[in-house]
Design a protein around this motif. Structure first.
Motif, PDB file in Angstrom:
ATOM      1  N   UNK A   1       0.825  -1.211   0.000  1.00 28.21           N
ATOM      2  CA  UNK A   1       0.000   0.000   0.000  1.00 28.21           C
ATOM      3  C   UNK A   1       0.858   1.259   0.000  1.00 28.21           C
ATOM      4  N   UNK A   2       1.955   1.226   0.756  1.00 27.92           N
ATOM      5  CA  UNK A   2       2.854   2.375   0.823  1.00 27.92           C
ATOM      6  C   UNK A   2       3.488   2.623  -0.541  1.00 27.92           C
ATOM      7  N   UNK A   3       3.965   1.556  -1.195  1.00 26.69           N
ATOM      8  CA  UNK A   3       4.580   1.704  -2.513  1.00 26.69           C
ATOM      9  C   UNK A   3       3.566   2.221  -3.536  1.00 26.69           C
ATOM     10  N   UNK A   4       2.352   1.683  -3.483  1.00 27.23           N
ATOM     11  CA  UNK A   4       1.319   2.094  -4.426  1.00 27.23           C
ATOM     12  C   UNK A   4       0.996   3.576  -4.268  1.00 27.23           C
ATOM     13  N   UNK A   5       0.850   4.022  -3.024  1.00 25.99           N
ATOM     14  CA  UNK A   5       0.528   5.425  -2.778  1.00 25.99           C
ATOM     15  C   UNK A   5       1.683   6.329  -3.200  1.00 25.99           C
ATOM     16  N   UNK A   6       2.906   5.897  -2.925  1.00 24.35           N
ATOM     17  CA  UNK A   6       4.082   6.696  -3.310  1.00 24.35           C
ATOM     18  C   UNK A   6       4.139   6.896  -4.819  1.00 24.35           C
ATOM     19  N   UNK A   7       3.963   5.822  -5.561  1.00 25.38           N
ATOM     20  CA  UNK A   7       4.044   5.923  -7.018  1.00 25.38           C
ATOM     21  C   UNK A   7       2.961   6.844  -7.574  1.00 25.38           C
ATOM     22  N   UNK A   8       1.776   6.742  -7.011  1.00 27.32           N
ATOM     23  CA  UNK A   8       0.673   7.589  -7.461  1.00 27.32           C
ATOM     24  C   UNK A   8       0.968   9.066  -7.202  1.00 27.32           C
TER      25      UNK A   8
END
Length: 317
Positions: free
Chosen positions: A20-27
């Motif tokens: 979830x952290x990686x997904x939010x960062x990329x977005x």
């Protein structure tokens, strides 16, 4: 120095998974990239997002940050590092490969920067911090609250492992519930909260009682209320009827001429305790679902005899 909430920067909860952290960062990195975004604050936001991700993507750095967040963040939004704090994961030892750490904030620099020496491992042994209080809720049936009981309560406490990292663990206690507990009352168990740091005392456990809905009774303060149906003739002529109380039943005299909504008070039949409550019986006149021809004839006779009675007189109709 202001505290930086990296979870808020990335828009994730403190329990967010690495995915979830990686997904939010990329977005967010795509959204605020200087080559894409036209917002005035895009450059600053892009740096904040990168800084937050550099800390939260790494389990060791994230653990240290959680420790700082727990013990260093102040209610006014400022930040004061706990006494004896040292980072074990400063970027001087490498590990920051996706961002220019020199552009990160003063908060980052002080907490994870080059001035930190390896091997600190979070809190030194001389820091003493009282453990946090834990708040739990416990649902009780009315009969349990009335009579008292023993209940098991499970809750999570935060503790530090051998390396000073904050971890959550489950704790279960057998708790004695005194008779007469009310909705919203608390039971305090001293020292049963999270352990302290550096030999400091543990926090306390506060258990808030809530009452499960009951099919017959409702509770208002110390009093127990129940609505009891009576027949028209019991209301008109008076009668002795059986009425449920918590854990049993009693005989109650219905006064002659009682109608729906009349309240009868049974002293001392409410919740026990320092201030014993009462039970309030609310009468409700109820007709049979069907009447015989003879009963209908009697009702007609009654209507003829009481034709001057207008139950709606107060409504002026």
């Amino acid at each position: 120095m202001d505290f930086k909430d990296y979870y808020a920067v990335l828009g994730v909860s403190e329990s967010a998974s690495p995915e979830d952290i990686k997904k939010s960062y990329r977005k967010l990195a795509r959204k605020y990239h200087p080559d894409v975004s036209k917002e005035d604050s895009a450059d600053d936001m892009f740096k904040n997002v990168g800084e937050a991700y550099e800390v939260l993507k790494d389990p060791e750095k994230r653990t240290e940050y959680d420790q700082l967040r727990k013990y260093g963040a102040q209610p006014d939004g400022s930040f004061q590092p706990p006494p004896g704090w040292q980072s074990e994961s400063g970027f001087g030892r490498g590990g920051y490969t996706e961002a220019d750490a020199s552009k990160f904030s003063d908060f980052f620099e002080q907490m994870f920067g080059r001035g930190q020496q390896p091997g600190g491992g979070g809190f030194r042994q001389n820091i003493r911090v009282r453990g946090e209080d834990i708040h739990a809720r416990l649902a009780l049936f009315l009969e349990e609250a009335y009579n008292g009981c023993d209940k098991q309560v499970s809750f999570a406490v935060h503790d530090a492992d051998a390396r000073g990292r904050v971890v959550a663990r489950q704790k279960t206690l057998k708790v004695k519930i005194p008779a007469g507990m009310r909705e919203g009352q608390h039971i305090r168990l001293k020292g049963q909260g999270s352990p302290g740091v550096g030999g400091a005392s543990a926090g306390d456990l506060f258990i808030e009682v809530e009452l499960a809905p009951h099919p017959q009774f409702t509770v208002e303060g110390n009093d127990v209320l129940i609505t009891v149906p009576i027949s028209p003739w019991e209301g008109a002529l008076g009668a002795s009827i059986a009425v449920p109380v918590v854990g049993g039943k009693v005989s109650v005299k219905v006064p002659k001429g009682s109608s729906s909504g009349r309240k009868l008070r049974l002293k001392g039949k409410g919740l026990p305790g320092k201030h014993v409550g009462d039970q309030i019986v609310i009468l409700q006149v109820t007709l049979p679902e069907a009447h015989s021809e003879q009963a209908l004839a009697i009702y007609q006779q009654l209507a003829d005899v009481e034709k001057d009675f207008n139950p709606r007189a107060k409504l002026h109709v």
